[in-house]
Design an enzyme around this catalytic site. Structure first.
Site, PDB file in Angstrom:
ATOM      1  N   ASP A 165      34.681  -8.098  25.214  1.00 32.84           N
ATOM      2  CA  ASP A 165      35.180  -6.720  25.924  1.00 32.84           C
ATOM      3  C   ASP A 165      35.729  -5.353  24.221  1.00 32.84           C
ATOM      4  O   ASP A 165      36.578  -5.132  23.763  1.00 32.84           O
ATOM      5  CB  ASP A 165      36.207  -6.088  26.723  1.00 32.84           C
ATOM      6  N   GLU A 168      33.633  -1.529  36.191  1.00 29.78           N
ATOM      7  CA  GLU A 168      34.440  -1.635  35.635  1.00 29.78           C
ATOM      8  C   GLU A 168      33.370  -1.281  34.457  1.00 29.78           C
ATOM      9  O   GLU A 168      32.403  -1.205  33.989  1.00 29.78           O
ATOM     10  CB  GLU A 168      34.466  -2.972  35.063  1.00 29.78           C
TER      11      GLU A 168
HETATM   12  O1  FUB Z   1      37.874  -8.685  29.899  1.00 28.78           O
HETATM   13  C1  FUB Z   1      38.387  -8.719  31.933  1.00 28.78           C
HETATM   14  C2  FUB Z   1      37.533  -7.342  32.560  1.00 28.78           C
HETATM   15  O2  FUB Z   1      35.889  -8.554  32.331  1.00 28.78           O
HETATM   16  C3  FUB Z   1      36.599  -6.699  31.280  1.00 28.78           C
HETATM   17  O3  FUB Z   1      38.280  -5.211  31.824  1.00 28.78           O
HETATM   18  C4  FUB Z   1      36.007  -5.878  32.063  1.00 28.78           C
HETATM   19  O4  FUB Z   1      34.889  -4.984  31.140  1.00 28.78           O
HETATM   20  C5  FUB Z   1      34.572  -7.166  32.529  1.00 28.78           C
HETATM   21  O5  FUB Z   1      34.217  -7.657  30.843  1.00 28.78           O
END
Ligand code: FUB
Length: 447
Positions: free
Chosen positions: A35, A208
């Site tokens: 991320d 997300e």
């Molecule tokens: O790293 C955990 C989760 O996976 C992140 O918050 C998302 O964006 C995805 O990359």
């Protein structure tokens, strides 16, 4: 006296926790970095990734993300990265449930000389529900950061991204199976509006990871979206920070590796735009242990974004006198050349290039020879039956600047050879095997 002692302690801690890392893709090689949110502060790039770790005994979900803290890294050339150590850990945030190891994708922004670090995590009972988004504040991008005692009121979600518009209004965006946006107060700690569900985006497969920025009056919302199997990066544009948005295109296709997530950020640094994203380079069999990458990104004159092709070479110049890891190649021939881990039981040791056919070649671009011509080259090689490699400039038909004879032998050895007709400045190199014997190369380096 007290101040003096604190000063000495700060220096000792800085020396202990500041490591210099030098890399192509992935850019950090001694730990996992998922991320990757990059920001430019004071003429340097700061990287705020989340930190995947191998699940400890007490975390039972061995197949899930496991993250307990955040490091910050900085670089002034996108090649050499300094790890400034841990800035926030779940142990020191009052409202985070430390049993969940859920310190997911963060962001950081500067306002009036203060740095606001936003991070999601599962809350403890009594502090809200599900995922909250907290803020930790510092006077410098490297920290120390002081976490606020409670997460931001009114938000349940993950993956915050914060944006300050030209008129000074700040916005926070985040996700929870959809995208949300709201105004932030000038204190950067509280909402200043109702949270708006941002429509206009795919209703399936977008769960997300938004990023948000403005360029030439266009507001860009970029986001991962599963069109087929795994997340690809897409973008939408608007003339208003809270929309409506128009879905416009794809920035990066699904990863060939099968890594399900692809979290990202975009920055402009020294007149070039870059895409930071992640893949599972150091953990090919488990895509919850990810590593940050960078590639260059280009806009068309109308503001649309050209698709970015992921590379191993990444960005930045490699100093000719450092170890040039040709396995992070720019191009390679179709046959007889491959890349493998040096040690499959410890992938952090990196990769090697394997040549097993005459005329097989690999190209590594943007090597900086500086103002002097190289006189000799060393290589870390292994060739049981011996071999010969040639190093050329420009391309696989370019002028040969060195020929190295590799003696037969077991294990890794350093071999040296003369360099002639070398050039100054930035050059592309091609390494070619001249024999059919298998030859393995870890790195090459010039003097
Ligand atoms: O790293 C955990 C989760 O996976 C992140 O918050 C998302 O964006 C995805 O990359």
């Amino acid at each position: 006296m007290k101040t003096y002692k604190r000063f000495i302690l700060t220096i000792v801690l800085t020396v202990l926790f500041t490591a210099v890392l030098s890399a192509q893709n992935p850019i950090i090689r001694d730990q996992f970095t998922a991320d990757p949110t990059a920001r430019v502060f004071n003429g340097k790039v700061y990287l705020f990734p989340s930190h995947d770790i191998k699940a400890p005994e007490e975390f039972k979900r061995k197949d899930w993300f496991c993250m307990e803290d955040y490091h910050v890294f900085s670089s002034s050339d996108l090649t050499d990265w300094t790890d400034h150590g841990v800035i926030v850990t779940q142990k020191n945030v009052n409202w985070v449930d430390p049993a969940t190891f859920s310190m997911w994708a963060p962001d950081c922004i500067e306002r009036n000389g203060k740095y606001y670090f936003y991070f999601p995590a599962n809350v403890k009972t009594g502090h809200g529900r599900g995922f909250g988004i907290g803020v930790a504040v510092a006077d410098k991008p490297e920290g120390p950061y002081t976490p606020e005692p409670e997460p931001i009121k009114g938000i349940t979600g993950i993956d915050p991204v914060v944006f300050i518009d030209k008129d000074g209004q700040a916005y926070i965006y985040y996700s929870m199976n959809r995208l949300f946006g709201a105004k932030l107060k000038e204190n950067m700690l509280e909402l200043d509006s109702e949270v708006k569900v941002l429509g206009d985006f795919p209703t399936k497969g977008l769960v997300e990871g938004p990023f948000f920025f403005e360029r030439n009056g266009i507001y860009y919302m970029t986001y991962p979206h599963v069109e087929k199997n795994t997340e690809r990066l897409e973008y939408a544009i608007s003339d208003n920070p809270l929309g409506p948005f128009k879905v416009t295109g794809v920035i990066m296709d699904e990863s060939e590796s099968g890594c399900w997530t692809n979290h990202h950020s975009l920055i402009e640094f020294k007149n070039q735009w870059y895409l930071f994203y992640h893949d599972k380079d150091l953990s090919p069999n488990f895509d919850k242990n990810r590593s940050a990458r960078i590639d260059s990104l280009f806009f068309n004159p109308d503001g649309t974004i050209q698709k970015v092709k992921p590379t191993l070479r990444g960005v930045g110049l490699t100093n000719a006198s450092k170890k040039i890891e040709i396995d992070r190649y720019s191009k390679k021939g179709d046959a007889g050349v491959s890349v493998a881990f040096l040690d499959t039981t410890n992938t952090f040791k990196g990769w090697k290039t394997i040549f097993d056919k005459q005329n097989s070649w690999i190209q590594y671009n943007s090597v900086d020879f500086g103002k002097k011509k190289a006189k000799s080259v060393s290589a870390m090689v292994s060739a049981r039956d011996g071999g010969v490699i040639q190093i050329r400039l420009n391309n696989n038909q370019g002028p040969v600047i060195s020929e190295m004879k590799i003696p037969a032998g077991s294990g890794w050895n350093t071999v040296n050879a003369k360099v002639s007709k070398s050039k100054k400045g930035v050059q592309n190199l091609v390494v070619t095997s001249m024999s059919n014997n298998p030859v393995e190369i870890d790195w090459i380096s010039f003097k």
